[in-house]
Design a protein around this motif. Structure first.
Motif, mmCIF file in Angstrom:
data_model
loop_
_atom_site.group_PDB
_atom_site.id
_atom_site.type_symbol
_atom_site.label_atom_id
_atom_site.label_comp_id
_atom_site.label_asym_id
_atom_site.label_seq_id
_atom_site.Cartn_x
_atom_site.Cartn_y
_atom_site.Cartn_z
ATOM 1 N N SER A 88 0.836 -1.188 0.000
ATOM 2 C CA SER A 88 0.000 0.000 0.000
ATOM 3 C C SER A 88 0.874 1.242 0.000
ATOM 4 N N MET A 89 0.274 2.383 -0.345
ATOM 5 C CA MET A 89 0.991 3.650 -0.227
ATOM 6 C C MET A 89 1.164 4.037 1.238
ATOM 7 N N VAL A 90 0.332 3.496 2.106
ATOM 8 C CA VAL A 90 0.400 3.783 3.536
ATOM 9 C C VAL A 90 1.364 2.788 4.192
ATOM 10 N N ILE A 91 2.203 3.270 5.091
ATOM 11 C CA ILE A 91 3.120 2.388 5.816
ATOM 12 C C ILE A 91 2.297 1.445 6.681
ATOM 13 N N GLN A 92 2.464 0.136 6.490
ATOM 14 C CA GLN A 92 1.660 -0.860 7.172
ATOM 15 C C GLN A 92 2.235 -1.291 8.527
ATOM 16 N N ASP A 93 3.542 -1.361 8.634
ATOM 17 C CA ASP A 93 4.204 -1.864 9.832
ATOM 18 C C ASP A 93 4.197 -0.803 10.932
ATOM 19 N N PRO A 94 3.555 -1.090 12.084
ATOM 20 C CA PRO A 94 3.497 -0.107 13.170
ATOM 21 C C PRO A 94 4.878 0.315 13.680
ATOM 22 N N ALA A 95 5.845 -0.579 13.654
ATOM 23 C CA ALA A 95 7.200 -0.240 14.124
ATOM 24 C C ALA A 95 7.863 0.765 13.179
ATOM 25 N N ILE A 96 7.663 0.589 11.881
ATOM 26 C CA ILE A 96 8.226 1.533 10.910
ATOM 27 C C ILE A 96 7.527 2.886 11.052
ATOM 28 N N LYS A 97 6.212 2.872 11.188
ATOM 29 C CA LYS A 97 5.472 4.128 11.404
ATOM 30 C C LYS A 97 6.015 4.879 12.615
ATOM 31 N N GLU A 98 6.249 4.159 13.687
ATOM 32 C CA GLU A 98 6.732 4.781 14.919
ATOM 33 C C GLU A 98 8.121 5.390 14.715
ATOM 34 N N ARG A 99 9.002 4.698 13.987
ATOM 35 C CA ARG A 99 10.345 5.234 13.712
ATOM 36 C C ARG A 99 10.251 6.498 12.855
ATOM 37 N N VAL A 100 9.405 6.459 11.825
ATOM 38 C CA VAL A 100 9.221 7.636 10.965
ATOM 39 C C VAL A 100 8.715 8.812 11.803
ATOM 40 N N LYS A 101 7.731 8.547 12.648
ATOM 41 C CA LYS A 101 7.162 9.599 13.495
ATOM 42 C C LYS A 101 8.209 10.172 14.447
ATOM 43 N N LYS A 102 8.942 9.297 15.115
ATOM 44 C CA LYS A 102 9.937 9.727 16.106
ATOM 45 C C LYS A 102 11.022 10.587 15.455
ATOM 46 N N ILE A 103 11.556 10.136 14.341
ATOM 47 C CA ILE A 103 12.626 10.871 13.653
ATOM 48 C C ILE A 103 12.109 12.217 13.148
ATOM 49 N N THR A 104 10.915 12.206 12.553
ATOM 50 C CA THR A 104 10.337 13.447 12.032
ATOM 51 C C THR A 104 10.095 14.447 13.152
ATOM 52 N N GLN A 105 9.498 14.000 14.252
ATOM 53 C CA GLN A 105 9.241 14.896 15.372
ATOM 54 C C GLN A 105 10.537 15.443 15.966
ATOM 55 N N GLU A 106 11.553 14.596 16.081
ATOM 56 C CA GLU A 106 12.826 15.041 16.663
ATOM 57 C C GLU A 106 13.536 16.055 15.770
ATOM 58 N N LEU A 107 13.455 15.859 14.450
ATOM 59 C CA LEU A 107 14.223 16.708 13.541
ATOM 60 C C LEU A 107 13.486 17.967 13.085
ATOM 61 N N ILE A 108 12.173 17.892 12.862
ATOM 62 C CA ILE A 108 11.466 19.088 12.366
ATOM 63 C C ILE A 108 10.179 19.400 13.125
ATOM 64 N N GLY A 109 9.867 18.638 14.144
ATOM 65 C CA GLY A 109 8.651 18.890 14.910
ATOM 66 C C GLY A 109 8.804 20.038 15.884
ATOM 67 N N GLY A 110 7.664 20.552 16.332
ATOM 68 C CA GLY A 110 7.657 21.584 17.357
ATOM 69 C C GLY A 110 7.618 23.002 16.840
ATOM 70 N N TYR A 111 7.884 23.193 15.553
ATOM 71 C CA TYR A 111 7.857 24.539 14.990
ATOM 72 C C TYR A 111 6.463 24.882 14.495
ATOM 73 N N GLU A 112 6.096 26.140 14.663
ATOM 74 C CA GLU A 112 4.853 26.646 14.104
ATOM 75 C C GLU A 112 5.205 27.865 13.256
ATOM 76 N N PRO A 113 5.663 27.623 12.030
ATOM 77 C CA PRO A 113 6.082 28.728 11.165
ATOM 78 C C PRO A 113 4.905 29.659 10.853
ATOM 79 N N GLU A 114 5.251 30.894 10.572
ATOM 80 C CA GLU A 114 4.223 31.849 10.155
ATOM 81 C C GLU A 114 3.797 31.478 8.735
ATOM 82 N N PHE A 115 2.499 31.506 8.498
ATOM 83 C CA PHE A 115 2.020 31.234 7.155
ATOM 84 C C PHE A 115 2.103 32.531 6.371
ATOM 85 N N ARG A 116 2.787 32.483 5.261
ATOM 86 C CA ARG A 116 2.983 33.707 4.461
ATOM 87 C C ARG A 116 2.226 33.651 3.169
#
Length: 116
Positions: A88-116
């Protein structure tokens, strides 16, 4: 603009990655190396940047990151991999989803950029 993010991104980097689609960032995450490439019009552009940087295709997974509500969608054509039991186009494995989420949140999460 596609950027490879190896450590916590700056707000300026997040804003650069948002330039193309404005409200969300296409990302490809290398779950083994713990890095991501973000920005551009297609996940394939991010995937290509990571491959050029030495990542292995089997370790790269695509997602979309929306900084305004800190949400992630695990859907991308680059995720279709019958050889890895992801038909599927959607990641099926919960462990892979969790790794993607963790890495994404650690590297680019937490910011609320101004919408221009």
């Amino acid at each position: 603009m596609v950027l490879i993010i190896r450590e916590r991104a700056t707000l300026e980097q997040v804003e650069l990655m948002l330039q193309t689609l404005r409200v969300y960032i296409k990302v490809a995450v290398d779950i083994e190396r713990g890095i991501l490439a973000g920005g551009g019009e297609k996940h394939a552009f991010c995937e290509a940047a990571l491959l050029e940087d030495g990542s292995k295709q089997r370790d790269i997974w695509g997602a979309d990151w929306t900084p305004f509500n800190q949400s992630i969608a695990y859907e991308s054509i680059i995720n279709i991999r019958p050889s890895q039991n992801n038909r599927s186009m959607v990641i099926q494995d919960p462990a892979i989803k969790e790794r993607v989420k963790k890495i994404t949140q650690e590297l680019i999460g937490g910011y609320e950029p101004e919408f221009r």
